[in-house]
Design a protein around this motif. Structure first.
Motif, PDB file in Angstrom:
ATOM      1  N   CYS A 176      18.258  26.820-103.552  1.00 25.13           N
ATOM      2  CA  CYS A 176      18.735  28.052-102.923  1.00 25.13           C
ATOM      3  C   CYS A 176      18.513  29.244-103.845  1.00 25.13           C
ATOM      4  O   CYS A 176      18.128  30.312-103.398  1.00 25.13           O
ATOM      5  N   CYS A 219      25.401  32.437 -98.337  1.00 28.21           N
ATOM      6  CA  CYS A 219      24.479  32.147 -99.432  1.00 28.21           C
ATOM      7  C   CYS A 219      23.260  33.050 -99.285  1.00 28.21           C
ATOM      8  O   CYS A 219      22.699  33.140 -98.198  1.00 28.21           O
ATOM      9  N   CYS A 253      24.604  28.913-102.919  1.00 28.65           N
ATOM     10  CA  CYS A 253      24.950  27.499-103.016  1.00 28.65           C
ATOM     11  C   CYS A 253      24.728  27.022-104.450  1.00 28.65           C
ATOM     12  O   CYS A 253      23.876  27.549-105.150  1.00 28.65           O
ATOM     13  N   CYS A 268      19.880  30.380 -98.507  1.00 28.43           N
ATOM     14  CA  CYS A 268      19.632  29.798 -97.185  1.00 28.43           C
ATOM     15  C   CYS A 268      20.305  30.613 -96.072  1.00 28.43           C
ATOM     16  O   CYS A 268      20.107  30.328 -94.906  1.00 28.43           O
TER      17      CYS A 268
HETATM   18 ZN   LIG Z   1      22.203  28.100 -99.808  1.00 27.99          ZN
END
Ligand SMILES: [Zn+2]
Length: 97
Positions: A56, A12, A51, A15
């Motif tokens: 995010c 991702c 995500c 994050c």
């Molecule tokens: Zn994420």
């Protein structure tokens, strides 16, 4: 012995966690330079994964991670558009269950 099934993992850009590709949403930059969310994962272009969480996405946008991953410069309007689309996707998903 049972072989563990190999799950394709992607990182991702928000994050920076590795997650199963299925749990992530693809963000794609089309050959025309347009950036959009690609829930089907089938659009042509350079892609990044995130995500399915607006937090995010916002984080990725704030830290310019998405710009870097897609090699593009996103303006504020494009950023807002992406967050909006993500929220709509999530709402549609909730409605379906
Ligand atoms: Zn994420």
């Amino acid at each position: 012995m049972v072989k563990p099934r190999k799950i394709p993992m992607r990182m991702c850009v928000g994050c920076r966690e590795m997650k199963p590709k299925k749990e992530l949403i693809r963000v794609v930059r089309s050959p025309e330079g347009e950036v959009s969310l690609d829930p089907t994962g089938k659009k042509a272009g350079r892609g990044a994964y995130i995500c399915s969480a607006p937090e995010c996405l916002r984080r990725a946008l704030k830290q310019r991670q998405l710009d870097r991953a897609l090699e593009i410069k996103l303006g504020d309007a494009a950023n807002e558009q992406l967050v909006q689309t993500m929220q709509e996707l999530l709402l549609a998903k909730e409605g379906a269950t």
